[in-house]
Motif scaffolding. Structure first.
Motif, short mmCIF file in Angstrom:
data_model
loop_
_atom_site.label_atom_id
_atom_site.label_comp_id
_atom_site.label_asym_id
_atom_site.label_seq_id
_atom_site.Cartn_x
_atom_site.Cartn_y
_atom_site.Cartn_z
N UNK A 448 41.79 95.36 -32.93
CA UNK A 448 41.76 94.28 -31.96
C UNK A 448 42.97 94.34 -31.03
N UNK A 449 42.84 93.61 -29.94
CA UNK A 449 43.96 93.46 -29.02
C UNK A 449 44.18 94.67 -28.16
N UNK A 450 45.44 95.12 -28.09
CA UNK A 450 45.83 96.24 -27.24
C UNK A 450 46.43 97.34 -28.11
N UNK A 451 45.92 98.52 -27.94
CA UNK A 451 46.43 99.67 -28.68
C UNK A 451 47.29 100.48 -27.71
N UNK A 452 48.59 100.23 -27.75
CA UNK A 452 49.51 100.91 -26.84
C UNK A 452 50.69 101.41 -27.65
N UNK A 453 51.71 101.93 -26.95
CA UNK A 453 52.80 102.60 -27.66
C UNK A 453 53.54 101.66 -28.61
#
Length: 554
Positions: A448-453
């Motif tokens: 869920x949400x944002x998969x970023x660094x």
């Protein structure tokens, strides 16, 4: 045909950066209010222009020239109908070290260089960038400027020349106190306190009174009539100088490139913030941020040619302008003409103003910039906002204004990313429907949400630390955003699980995410192309078939 369309579009975009008749729409109805507002803000601006010029080291003359020339140019070419431009406290803070390092002559050169930079920023449409500066950074920056302005007035307040002191305002203030001639220093301090008292009293009587102007007049009259031994502004020109290009050399331009960039950044940020504040005070039309940069760039450029300082939109004077009833640019033009009249008709009178009185005006201005109510609001908004505010304020006072903004942005970005990463993650879900034998060896994770660094490593740890699992289903339909680092982490996760003999099934890849996952190998890392699914039921059925085949083999 396309070339003509592009040319037409470019011309229409250029027109939005230039003055037009629409700038003065409604002038027939508002000219009286604009005239009164212009007179009012001109009176308010006079002591501030003098004080900021003196405080910067460039002199009262430079402050007046800036208010007149830059104020007029920015009024005509800027992107706000009510913005008032001229010398400001924030700019003084940046200019004082430049004067100390390169001399007074460098101010005009820096003004021209910074003007060109800001003009270019407007032409390439960078005006909306200021909207990305978080509120705690702006407030920390503003409070820090207030502290520096106050400290910069300490030498004049105790009757000490500011030359030869440290470029750091805190250090210079303590040096001045140590060098002051006591009890003689009590006289300029008394002038400062008198100005502060008159400004406070005027404000209580009526907010419409030009408190700083009244205080300057009263204290100056007392000083002249009683012949008090106070340092004064001194001789001022009785006309504007002719425009001319200052002496330039490759070495000078190279040494002033850094300062010019800092001045340009500050001019752009402060002007856009001031215009944004003005737009919230009254319905005076929309602000064209890109045109505002063009106008401020031209204003600093013109100011430098006349021997003035870099200019910015002035929040305090703009607020006075709006509250005095200004509707169009005529009020800002009138403000400049009022100051021009002072130069032509009253320069000898203004020359008698004590420097300590100007310091008193700036100290009061600075005190109002450090708002306790704003600090309380920042404190109530959370620890991260408080930390951003405090760090920005500290760096502003201790080091540099522009560096403070960038450090504040970096700290705010860190907290924002940390909060965003906490909202992101992989959560193991129960398998839908009635349980079947072998379901314990199937793990369903919803990402869920944002998969970023900021969240990728944590996601990998959460999924790989699942013992006894033979099939992992990754639901990606709730994934809102994925960057290159997140896509690469997902690719490595799939590859690592497959190498351990765990079958990975991907369910619900969004169309906008698929190109990124394809390019970085997340899809290619799957054991079979058929391991991509749009719905959960087929994915679960496929996972159970894997478990069944594994059981048959054993």
């Amino acid at each position: 045909m396309r070339a003509n369309l592009r040319k037409g579009h470019a011309l229409s975009q250029l027109r939005t950066l230039l003055p037009s008749r629409a700038d003065y729409r409604g002038l027939r109805k508002s000219w009286r209010a604009d005239l009164v507002a212009g007179l009012t803000v001109g009176i308010v601006a006079l002591p501030l222009a003098l004080a900021f010029g003196v405080s910067s080291g460039a002199g009262a003359e430079a402050g007046l020239i800036t208010a007149i020339v830059a104020g007029l140019v920015a009024a005509v070419f800027g992107g706000s109908n009510v913005q008032v431009s001229g010398p400001t406290g924030a700019m003084v803070v940046v200019l004082a070290p430049i004067v100390a390092a390169h001399g007074v002559g460098a101010v005009a050169v820096v003004s021209i260089m910074a003007g060109i930079i800001v003009l270019a920023a407007g032409i390439v449409r960078l005006g909306r960038a200021v909207s990305y500066i978080p509120w705690p950074v702006i407030e920390g920056f503003t409070a820090g400027i207030g502290v520096i302005i106050f400290l910069q007035q300490v030498p004049a307040a105790v009757g000490v020349e500011g030359t030869g002191h440290s470029t750091n305002a805190v250090v210079a203030a303590f040096q001045s106190i140590g060098e002051a001639s006591w009890p003689g220093a009590l006289l300029p301090i008394g002038a400062v306190l008198a100005v502060a008292a008159i400004m406070l009293l005027s404000g209580r009587i009526s907010a419409a009174l030009p408190a700083s102007f009244i205080a300057i007049v009263v204290v100056s009259l007392i000083a002249v009539l009683t012949q008090l031994p106070l340092d004064t502004i001194g001789a001022l020109p009785q006309s504007l100088p002719a425009p001319s290009l200052p002496a330039l050399s490759p070495e000078l331009l190279a040494s002033l490139t850094g300062p010019a960039l800092a001045v340009a950044a500050l001019a752009a940020i402060e002007s856009l913030l001031s215009a944004r504040v003005a737009a919230t005070l009254a319905d005076t039309g929309q602000v064209n941020a890109d045109r505002e940069l063009v106008g401020q760039g031209l204003a600093s450029l013109a100011s430098g040619l006349f021997g003035g300082m870099p200019a910015t939109g002035a929040i305090a004077r703009t607020a006075v302008n709006v509250r005095s009833g200004a509707k169009t640019r005529l009020s800002s033009v009138i403000h400049s003409l009022v100051l021009m009249l002072v130069v032509l008709a009253a320069a000898s009178v203004v020359a008698q103003v004590p420097l300590a009185a100007l310091s008193g005006v700036l100290m009061m201005t600075a005190a109002r910039m450090v708002s306790l109510s704003t600090m309380k609001r920042v404190g109530r908004s959370g620890r991260s906002s408080t930390a951003v505010f405090a760090i920005t304020l500290f760096v502003t006072v201790a080091f540099d204004l522009v560096i403070a903004v960038f450090i504040g942005l970096a700290v705010a970005a860190f907290f924002a990313l940390r909060a965003l990463s906490r909202l992101s993650g992989a959560h193991r879900r129960e398998l839908p429907g009635d349980p079947e034998p072998g379901d314990e060896r199937i793990a369903l994770f919803q990402i869920e949400g944002s998969l970023f660094f900021g969240a990728a490593d944590r996601l990998v740890d959460e999924i790989t630390n699942e013992p006894g699992v033979e099939v992992v289903i990754l639901q990606l339909s709730a994934l809102q955003f994925i960057d290159a680092t997140g896509a690469n982490a997902l690719s490595e996760l799939v590859g690592a699980l497959e190498q351990r003999g765990v079958t990975v099934l991907l369910k619900g890849i969004r169309p906008e995410h698929r190109p990124m996952l394809q390019k970085l190998g997340a899809i290619d890392a799957l054991r079979h192309p058929n391991h991509l699914f749009s719905d959960l039921d087929p994915a679960l059925a496929h996972a159970r078939s894997h478990i069944a085949r594994s059981a048959d083999l054993t």
